[in-house]
Design an enzyme around this catalytic site. Sequence first.
Site, PDB file in Angstrom:
ATOM      1  N   GLU A 143       3.301   5.290   1.789  1.00 57.76           N
ATOM      2  CA  GLU A 143       3.183   4.935   0.369  1.00 57.76           C
ATOM      3  C   GLU A 143       1.822   4.304   0.070  1.00 57.76           C
ATOM      4  OE1 GLU A 143       5.613   4.267   2.497  1.00 57.76           O
ATOM      5  OE2 GLU A 143       7.519   3.916   1.492  1.00 57.76           O
TER       6      GLU A 143
ATOM      7  N   ASN B 140       2.367   8.327   6.919  1.00 58.39           N
ATOM      8  CA  ASN B 140       2.110   7.133   7.720  1.00 58.39           C
ATOM      9  C   ASN B 140       1.125   7.446   8.839  1.00 58.39           C
ATOM     10  OD1 ASN B 140       4.346   8.616   8.754  1.00 58.39           O
ATOM     11  ND2 ASN B 140       5.027   6.883   9.971  1.00 58.39           N
TER      12      ASN B 140
ATOM     13  N   CYS C 166       4.659  -2.354   0.860  1.00 61.07           N
ATOM     14  CA  CYS C 166       4.419  -1.196  -0.020  1.00 61.07           C
ATOM     15  C   CYS C 166       4.949  -1.463  -1.427  1.00 61.07           C
ATOM     16  CB  CYS C 166       5.052   0.061   0.563  1.00 61.07           C
ATOM     17  SG  CYS C 166       4.160   0.676   2.003  1.00 61.07           S
TER      18      CYS C 166
ATOM     19  N   GLU D  29      -0.191   5.668  12.308  1.00 63.08           N
ATOM     20  CA  GLU D  29       0.026   4.568  13.258  1.00 63.08           C
ATOM     21  C   GLU D  29      -1.200   4.336  14.119  1.00 63.08           C
ATOM     22  OE1 GLU D  29       3.739   5.449  15.262  1.00 63.08           O
ATOM     23  OE2 GLU D  29       4.863   4.989  13.413  1.00 63.08           O
TER      24      GLU D  29
ATOM     25  N   CYS E 134       1.571   2.501   6.114  1.00 60.62           N
ATOM     26  CA  CYS E 134       2.700   3.301   5.621  1.00 60.62           C
ATOM     27  C   CYS E 134       2.225   4.426   4.699  1.00 60.62           C
ATOM     28  CB  CYS E 134       3.664   2.429   4.831  1.00 60.62           C
ATOM     29  SG  CYS E 134       4.533   1.193   5.778  1.00 60.62           S
TER      30      CYS E 134
ATOM     31  N   CYS F 261       8.819  -0.325   2.318  1.00 60.09           N
ATOM     32  CA  CYS F 261       8.857  -1.668   2.911  1.00 60.09           C
ATOM     33  C   CYS F 261       8.338  -2.693   1.895  1.00 60.09           C
ATOM     34  CB  CYS F 261       8.039  -1.705   4.204  1.00 60.09           C
ATOM     35  SG  CYS F 261       6.249  -1.814   3.930  1.00 60.09           S
TER      36      CYS F 261
HETATM   37  N1  THU Z   1       6.946   3.595   7.275  1.00 59.67           N
HETATM   38  C1  THU Z   1       6.406   4.181   6.170  1.00 59.67           C
HETATM   39  O1  THU Z   1       5.409   4.911   6.255  1.00 59.67           O
HETATM   40  N2  THU Z   1       6.999   3.947   4.985  1.00 59.67           N
HETATM   41  C2  THU Z   1       8.171   3.268   4.802  1.00 59.67           C
HETATM   42  O2  THU Z   1       8.661   3.183   3.706  1.00 59.67           O
HETATM   43  C3  THU Z   1       8.831   2.648   5.967  1.00 59.67           C
HETATM   44  C4  THU Z   1       8.060   2.690   7.233  1.00 59.67           C
HETATM   45  C5  THU Z   1       6.358   3.910   8.588  1.00 59.67           C
HETATM   46  C6  THU Z   1       5.571   2.816   9.246  1.00 59.67           C
HETATM   47  C7  THU Z   1       5.679   3.221  10.706  1.00 59.67           C
HETATM   48  O3  THU Z   1       4.666   4.180  11.004  1.00 59.67           O
HETATM   49  C8  THU Z   1       7.018   3.915  10.807  1.00 59.67           C
HETATM   50  O4  THU Z   1       7.384   4.244   9.480  1.00 59.67           O
HETATM   51  C9  THU Z   1       8.110   3.053  11.441  1.00 59.67           C
HETATM   52  O5  THU Z   1       8.187   1.820  10.818  1.00 59.67           O
END
Ligand code: THU
Length: 130
Positions: free
Chosen positions: A53, A40, A87, A42, A51, A84
Amino acid sequence: MTALIKAAREARERAVAPFSGFKVGAALQTTGGTIVTGCNVENASYGLTMCAERVAMFKALSEGHRDFAAVAVVSDTASPTPPCGACRQVLWEFGGDLEVVLANLTCETGRFRLSQLLPLPFDARLLGGK
Ligand code: THU
């Protein structure tokens, strides 16, 4: 499958998550056996966060891969961290009914087909006619 989880754990270490502190790693396996990872990433404008994925899928597509067998998703949680909704949609569109393996830093926490996580999906088949 162990190699796929290991790759996702290593990718998680590269997560750029200064705002949530929630690091996620993903590893996508092509039908030919190639593994493509993502973490991920940000952004200070939170909604621009991507994310793990989707990073893995977009990397794989941009490298020319088109057929996928499985994806592993790793986070540091006792209960499974499933992909999520966004994704799931992207994984379905480009990966079809993938095997989705969820794991944490020590063990596997869940295993699903993507169709179990995204029943009744919207996809390109619906765009062709009425
Ligand atoms: N996140 C992912 O990378 N994948 C997931 O399946 C759930 C959420 C990340 C997004 C964000 O950077 C952090 O987790 C919190 O939501």
